[in-house]
Design a protein around this motif. Sequence first.
Motif, short mmCIF file in Angstrom:
data_model
loop_
_atom_site.label_atom_id
_atom_site.label_comp_id
_atom_site.label_asym_id
_atom_site.label_seq_id
_atom_site.Cartn_x
_atom_site.Cartn_y
_atom_site.Cartn_z
N LEU A 221 0.97 -1.24 -0.02
CA LEU A 221 -0.02 -0.05 0.04
C LEU A 221 0.84 1.26 -0.04
N LEU A 222 1.98 1.25 0.72
CA LEU A 222 2.78 2.36 0.98
C LEU A 222 3.68 2.58 -0.21
N LEU A 223 4.16 1.39 -0.82
CA LEU A 223 5.29 1.64 -1.74
C LEU A 223 4.89 1.09 -3.16
N GLY A 224 3.40 0.55 -3.28
CA GLY A 224 3.16 0.33 -4.64
C GLY A 224 3.57 -1.14 -5.10
N THR A 225 4.30 -1.82 -4.19
CA THR A 225 4.69 -3.16 -4.69
C THR A 225 3.67 -4.24 -4.62
N PRO A 226 3.74 -5.28 -5.24
CA PRO A 226 2.58 -6.41 -5.41
C PRO A 226 2.04 -6.73 -4.08
N ILE A 227 0.99 -6.91 -3.80
CA ILE A 227 0.19 -7.44 -2.54
C ILE A 227 -0.25 -8.80 -2.80
N GLY A 228 -0.77 -9.23 -4.01
CA GLY A 228 -1.14 -10.53 -4.13
C GLY A 228 -2.16 -10.93 -3.01
N ASP A 229 -2.11 -12.43 -2.75
CA ASP A 229 -2.93 -12.83 -1.67
C ASP A 229 -2.89 -12.32 -0.15
N ASN A 230 -1.85 -11.41 -0.05
CA ASN A 230 -1.42 -11.13 1.49
C ASN A 230 -2.69 -10.06 1.99
N GLY A 231 -3.27 -9.42 1.23
CA GLY A 231 -4.17 -8.58 1.49
C GLY A 231 -5.65 -9.34 2.52
N TRP A 232 -6.01 -10.42 1.82
CA TRP A 232 -7.18 -11.06 2.36
C TRP A 232 -6.76 -11.76 3.64
N ILE A 233 -5.35 -12.45 3.54
CA ILE A 233 -4.78 -13.26 4.40
C ILE A 233 -4.78 -12.52 5.49
N ALA A 234 -4.19 -11.12 5.37
CA ALA A 234 -3.94 -10.54 6.59
C ALA A 234 -5.22 -10.01 7.43
N VAL A 235 -6.30 -9.61 6.47
CA VAL A 235 -7.51 -9.44 7.24
C VAL A 235 -8.03 -10.51 8.05
N LEU A 236 -8.03 -11.75 7.42
CA LEU A 236 -8.52 -13.01 8.20
C LEU A 236 -7.72 -13.22 9.33
N TRP A 237 -6.36 -12.97 9.13
CA TRP A 237 -5.38 -13.01 10.44
C TRP A 237 -6.01 -12.33 11.71
N CYS A 238 -6.40 -11.01 11.22
CA CYS A 238 -6.66 -10.11 12.11
C CYS A 238 -7.89 -10.24 12.55
N LEU A 239 -9.04 -10.81 11.79
CA LEU A 239 -10.37 -11.05 12.36
C LEU A 239 -10.45 -12.21 13.36
N GLY A 240 -9.66 -13.34 12.65
CA GLY A 240 -9.31 -14.50 13.68
C GLY A 240 -8.97 -14.34 14.98
N LEU A 241 -7.81 -13.49 15.06
CA LEU A 241 -7.04 -12.98 16.21
C LEU A 241 -8.19 -12.20 17.19
N ALA A 242 -8.96 -11.37 16.57
CA ALA A 242 -9.59 -10.60 17.30
C ALA A 242 -10.77 -11.49 18.07
N VAL A 243 -11.36 -12.20 17.13
CA VAL A 243 -12.42 -12.97 17.74
C VAL A 243 -11.81 -13.97 18.85
N LEU A 244 -10.64 -14.67 18.94
CA LEU A 244 -9.94 -15.51 19.63
C LEU A 244 -9.77 -14.74 20.72
#
Length: 258
Positions: A221-244
């Motif tokens: 996001l900050l440098l314009g480099t490819p994100i690929g699948d990392n975006g939705w994986i990061a969101v899933l990690w955050c939601l999972g950790l928050a619920v846990l």
Amino acid sequence: MSSFSLAVRDSSTMLRRNLLHARRYPSLTLNLLLTPVMLLLLFVYIFGGAMSGGAGREAYIAYIVPGILLMTVGSTVIGTAVSVSTDMSEGIIARFRTMAIHRGSILIGHVIGSVVQSVASVVLVAAVGAAIGFRSSGAGVLEWAAAFGLIVLFALALTWIAVGMGLVSPTAEAASNNAMPLILLPLLSSAFVPLHSMPGWFQPVARYQPFTPAIETLRGLLLGTPIGDNGWIAVLWCLGLAVLGYFWAASSFDRDTR
């Protein structure tokens, strides 16, 4: 007043309490904030030339700052674990339980206060990064908004985990020790070196953990480099950790008798 109105009122009161504690006793926050700042300066000015692989110190600054920003979140929430454990062991929570206040507001105040402190700490570390040469290339309004949202979501997830750690720790020192993985995990991620430069047997350890996809997403996001699948994986990690973390903290708080 409705139950929701009472919850909002009491949560606001607990939030003010925690922010006042942070303002009156800033030493813990400053000590935790010092760790990512020192690592940033150390890796840029001492190791930057070697770690950049010939690309130059400026390129390495651009690479390392997103990882340091999320490491700052992990460092800051350790203070939350300590604060929660201190409240539990010193008896103030027992007094709150005898008062006519919403039970959940006690934890909510800690969580929101910690997220606010985490965002403020990230801003301070980002200012240090900008002072030594970090520049965000190609990031527009949408990218900055997405980066801010990711940092807030990541801080919320780690804060709930830290609250759970604080509730199950018998002392503040134990809470600090239990929360240390929140600082160590970024060191085992792509924060400082790319995954492909790591030994093959270690790459899965660095790849399949919450910090790496979040760092790669923020870096993209900050440098314009490819994100690929990392975006939705990061969101899933955050939601999972928050619920846990939420259910862990809620169950620990309900059964705690200190």
